[in-house]
Design a protein around this motif. Structure first.
Motif, PDB file in Angstrom:
ATOM      1  N   ALA A 135       0.849  -1.189   0.000  1.00  0.00           N
ATOM      2  CA  ALA A 135       0.000   0.000   0.000  1.00  0.00           C
ATOM      3  C   ALA A 135       0.883   1.238   0.000  1.00  0.00           C
ATOM      4  O   ALA A 135       2.005   1.223   0.507  1.00  0.00           O
ATOM      5  N   SER A 136       0.389   2.288  -0.581  1.00  0.00           N
ATOM      6  CA  SER A 136       1.116   3.560  -0.596  1.00  0.00           C
ATOM      7  C   SER A 136       0.102   4.694  -0.574  1.00  0.00           C
ATOM      8  O   SER A 136      -1.088   4.496  -0.860  1.00  0.00           O
ATOM      9  N   ALA A 137       0.576   5.877  -0.240  1.00  0.00           N
ATOM     10  CA  ALA A 137      -0.301   7.044  -0.202  1.00  0.00           C
ATOM     11  C   ALA A 137       0.548   8.296  -0.344  1.00  0.00           C
ATOM     12  O   ALA A 137       1.739   8.309  -0.019  1.00  0.00           O
ATOM     13  N   GLU A 138      -0.068   9.352  -0.817  1.00  0.00           N
ATOM     14  CA  GLU A 138       0.609  10.640  -0.954  1.00  0.00           C
ATOM     15  C   GLU A 138      -0.406  11.737  -0.708  1.00  0.00           C
ATOM     16  O   GLU A 138      -1.536  11.680  -1.196  1.00  0.00           O
ATOM     17  N   GLY A 139      -0.022  12.718   0.083  1.00  0.00           N
ATOM     18  CA  GLY A 139      -0.934  13.814   0.371  1.00  0.00           C
ATOM     19  C   GLY A 139      -0.331  14.780   1.371  1.00  0.00           C
ATOM     20  O   GLY A 139       0.821  14.631   1.793  1.00  0.00           O
ATOM     21  N   THR A 140      -1.115  15.753   1.771  1.00  0.00           N
ATOM     22  CA  THR A 140      -0.664  16.779   2.700  1.00  0.00           C
ATOM     23  C   THR A 140      -0.966  16.361   4.135  1.00  0.00           C
ATOM     24  O   THR A 140      -2.073  15.885   4.427  1.00  0.00           O
ATOM     25  N   VAL A 141       0.009  16.524   5.020  1.00  0.00           N
ATOM     26  CA  VAL A 141      -0.145  16.148   6.417  1.00  0.00           C
ATOM     27  C   VAL A 141      -1.083  17.136   7.108  1.00  0.00           C
ATOM     28  O   VAL A 141      -0.813  18.335   7.175  1.00  0.00           O
ATOM     29  N   ALA A 142      -2.213  16.615   7.630  1.00  0.00           N
ATOM     30  CA  ALA A 142      -3.177  17.457   8.339  1.00  0.00           C
ATOM     31  C   ALA A 142      -2.836  17.569   9.817  1.00  0.00           C
ATOM     32  O   ALA A 142      -3.014  18.623  10.425  1.00  0.00           O
ATOM     33  N   ARG A 143      -2.345  16.479  10.403  1.00  0.00           N
ATOM     34  CA  ARG A 143      -1.950  16.479  11.805  1.00  0.00           C
ATOM     35  C   ARG A 143      -1.064  15.275  12.084  1.00  0.00           C
ATOM     36  O   ARG A 143      -1.065  14.301  11.324  1.00  0.00           O
ATOM     37  N   LEU A 144      -0.303  15.346  13.159  1.00  0.00           N
ATOM     38  CA  LEU A 144       0.523  14.226  13.581  1.00  0.00           C
ATOM     39  C   LEU A 144      -0.263  13.343  14.534  1.00  0.00           C
ATOM     40  O   LEU A 144      -1.159  13.805  15.250  1.00  0.00           O
ATOM     41  N   LEU A 145       0.060  12.054  14.550  1.00  0.00           N
ATOM     42  CA  LEU A 145      -0.581  11.085  15.426  1.00  0.00           C
ATOM     43  C   LEU A 145       0.437  10.556  16.433  1.00  0.00           C
ATOM     44  O   LEU A 145       1.652  10.616  16.208  1.00  0.00           O
ATOM     45  N   HIS A 146      -0.065  10.016  17.545  1.00  0.00           N
ATOM     46  CA  HIS A 146       0.797   9.626  18.653  1.00  0.00           C
ATOM     47  C   HIS A 146       0.445   8.235  19.173  1.00  0.00           C
ATOM     48  O   HIS A 146      -0.637   7.708  18.914  1.00  0.00           O
ATOM     49  N   ASP A 147       1.395   7.673  19.955  1.00  0.00           N
ATOM     50  CA  ASP A 147       1.091   6.455  20.684  1.00  0.00           C
ATOM     51  C   ASP A 147       0.629   6.840  22.087  1.00  0.00           C
ATOM     52  O   ASP A 147       0.504   8.021  22.424  1.00  0.00           O
ATOM     53  N   GLY A 148       0.373   5.840  22.928  1.00  0.00           N
ATOM     54  CA  GLY A 148      -0.150   6.117  24.256  1.00  0.00           C
ATOM     55  C   GLY A 148       0.809   6.838  25.169  1.00  0.00           C
ATOM     56  O   GLY A 148       0.389   7.402  26.191  1.00  0.00           O
ATOM     57  N   ASP A 149       2.095   6.843  24.836  1.00  0.00           N
ATOM     58  CA  ASP A 149       3.093   7.554  25.635  1.00  0.00           C
ATOM     59  C   ASP A 149       3.351   8.962  25.120  1.00  0.00           C
ATOM     60  O   ASP A 149       4.216   9.664  25.647  1.00  0.00           O
ATOM     61  N   GLY A 150       2.645   9.374  24.069  1.00  0.00           N
ATOM     62  CA  GLY A 150       2.802  10.719  23.543  1.00  0.00           C
ATOM     63  C   GLY A 150       3.849  10.854  22.458  1.00  0.00           C
ATOM     64  O   GLY A 150       4.078  11.961  21.962  1.00  0.00           O
ATOM     65  N   ALA A 151       4.495   9.754  22.058  1.00  0.00           N
ATOM     66  CA  ALA A 151       5.501   9.810  21.003  1.00  0.00           C
ATOM     67  C   ALA A 151       4.822   9.812  19.633  1.00  0.00           C
ATOM     68  O   ALA A 151       3.828   9.101  19.420  1.00  0.00           O
ATOM     69  N   VAL A 152       5.355  10.608  18.702  1.00  0.00           N
ATOM     70  CA  VAL A 152       4.806  10.648  17.345  1.00  0.00           C
ATOM     71  C   VAL A 152       5.007   9.295  16.675  1.00  0.00           C
ATOM     72  O   VAL A 152       6.110   8.743  16.685  1.00  0.00           O
ATOM     73  N   ASN A 153       3.939   8.746  16.121  1.00  0.00           N
ATOM     74  CA  ASN A 153       4.060   7.461  15.422  1.00  0.00           C
ATOM     75  C   ASN A 153       3.295   7.440  14.106  1.00  0.00           C
ATOM     76  O   ASN A 153       2.996   6.371  13.567  1.00  0.00           O
ATOM     77  N   LEU A 175       7.679  14.347   8.573  1.00  0.00           N
ATOM     78  CA  LEU A 175       6.419  14.414   9.303  1.00  0.00           C
ATOM     79  C   LEU A 175       6.228  15.819   9.857  1.00  0.00           C
ATOM     80  O   LEU A 175       6.550  16.114  11.015  1.00  0.00           O
ATOM     81  N   LYS A 176       5.686  16.683   9.047  1.00  0.00           N
ATOM     82  CA  LYS A 176       5.420  18.067   9.427  1.00  0.00           C
ATOM     83  C   LYS A 176       4.031  18.459   8.936  1.00  0.00           C
ATOM     84  O   LYS A 176       3.655  18.131   7.806  1.00  0.00           O
ATOM     85  N   ILE A 177       3.290  19.126   9.791  1.00  0.00           N
ATOM     86  CA  ILE A 177       1.959  19.569   9.407  1.00  0.00           C
ATOM     87  C   ILE A 177       2.058  20.526   8.223  1.00  0.00           C
ATOM     88  O   ILE A 177       2.858  21.460   8.223  1.00  0.00           O
ATOM     89  N   GLY A 178       1.282  20.259   7.190  1.00  0.00           N
ATOM     90  CA  GLY A 178       1.291  21.079   5.989  1.00  0.00           C
ATOM     91  C   GLY A 178       2.241  20.603   4.915  1.00  0.00           C
ATOM     92  O   GLY A 178       2.184  21.091   3.781  1.00  0.00           O
ATOM     93  N   ALA A 179       3.119  19.633   5.248  1.00  0.00           N
ATOM     94  CA  ALA A 179       4.076  19.125   4.261  1.00  0.00           C
ATOM     95  C   ALA A 179       3.420  18.064   3.394  1.00  0.00           C
ATOM     96  O   ALA A 179       2.513  17.345   3.823  1.00  0.00           O
ATOM     97  N   VAL A 180       3.892  17.950   2.156  1.00  0.00           N
ATOM     98  CA  VAL A 180       3.446  16.873   1.275  1.00  0.00           C
ATOM     99  C   VAL A 180       4.272  15.636   1.607  1.00  0.00           C
ATOM    100  O   VAL A 180       5.509  15.692   1.656  1.00  0.00           O
ATOM    101  N   LEU A 181       3.586  14.523   1.844  1.00  0.00           N
ATOM    102  CA  LEU A 181       4.242  13.298   2.301  1.00  0.00           C
ATOM    103  C   LEU A 181       3.889  12.141   1.388  1.00  0.00           C
ATOM    104  O   LEU A 181       2.719  11.953   1.027  1.00  0.00           O
ATOM    105  N   TYR A 182       4.902  11.371   1.018  1.00  0.00           N
ATOM    106  CA  TYR A 182       4.692  10.112   0.290  1.00  0.00           C
ATOM    107  C   TYR A 182       5.099   8.976   1.219  1.00  0.00           C
ATOM    108  O   TYR A 182       6.159   9.029   1.862  1.00  0.00           O
ATOM    109  N   ALA A 183       4.260   7.959   1.321  1.00  0.00           N
ATOM    110  CA  ALA A 183       4.544   6.803   2.165  1.00  0.00           C
ATOM    111  C   ALA A 183       4.286   5.530   1.392  1.00  0.00           C
ATOM    112  O   ALA A 183       3.299   5.420   0.657  1.00  0.00           O
TER     113      ALA A 183
END
Length: 239
Positions: A135-153, A175-183
């Motif tokens: 699977a792959s995806a490309e788009g603009t980062v709307a927000r960052l997500l975290h794990d239960g300890d508060g680390a970005v994941n 991983l920056k809000i507003g950046a274009v990201l390909y994964a």
């Protein structure tokens, strides 16, 4: 003898507390009360605050369930696998009420149970035995997500796609809000949206780099060289 009280400020609330002169000796500590009758929780969660709000969207997990939510007030809720499955009415627009911990700087809720009478904790989820498809995806980062300890994941793209990354991916500059990201990696299209578990990240496909928490495998000697058949650390026996 008159008892004197002093004022103490705790968590923004003013409460009365006895002075040391009038304080009574502490009694022997007792175990916390058992979970509410009918609750499936192993640990007592009565002391945890009740938190929640209206769901804007649920966040998909790799087992086809939801493992988090974004609330309409912008808060992120992180849930253990199997918790959302305890409430079949959870959906966008529904009210989510959990027992958990709150991080004000991150606007992050770490949920341990669904609040109710009784409260409900996560039940084990059956693991998928098949490998996730590419699977792959490309788009603009709307927000960052975290794990239960508060680390970005991971990150949530503007089109609703969820990207999850290992710790090495969180340390990249992509991983920056507003950046274009390909994964690129593996993932699923679930009832809660598309999920990509990234093994490569970049600003676009041609500049994507591999991300992994595994240590790199050192290159061995080239074929035909003297050390090609030699295994490091081995001891040669007599010929």
């Amino acid at each position: 003898m008159r008892r004197f009280l002093r004022l103490a400020v705790l968590g923004g609330a003013v409460v009365a507390a006895p002075t040391l002169a009038s304080a009574k000796p502490s009694t022997t500590a007792k175990p916390a009360a058992a979970a509410s009758v009918g609750s499936n929780c192993v640990f007592d969660i009565a002391s945890l605050p009740t938190l929640g709000g209206t769901i804007e969207r649920l966040l998909p997990g790799s087992q086809g369930d939801a493992i988090g939510a974004i609330l309409q007030d912008g808060s992120e809720v992180v849930m253990p696998p199997g918790l959302a499955a305890q409430d079949h009415d959870l959906r966008a627009g529904a009210r989510l009420s959990v027992k958990g911990l709150w991080s004000a700087p991150l606007r992050l809720v770490r949920a341990f149970a669904l609040s109710g009478t009784p409260s409900l904790c996560a039940s084990p989820m059956p693991e998928m035995v098949t490998a996730a498809p590419p699977a792959s995806a490309e788009g603009t980062v709307a927000r960052l997500l975290h794990d239960g300890d508060g680390a970005v994941n991971g990150a949530l793209l503007q089109d609703g796609t969820v990207i999850r990354v290992p710790a090495a991916g969180a340390r990249t500059p992509y991983l920056k809000i507003g950046a274009v990201l390909y994964a690129d990696g593996t993932g699923y299209n679930t009832a809660y949206g598309k999920l990509v578990m990234a093994s490569s990240l970049g600003p676009n496909r041609s500049q994507a780099i591999r991300i992994s928490d595994e240590p790199p495998v050192p290159r061995g000697a080239p074929p035909g060289s003297a050390g090609y058949d030699h295994i490091s650390g081995s001891v040669s026996g007599p010929e």
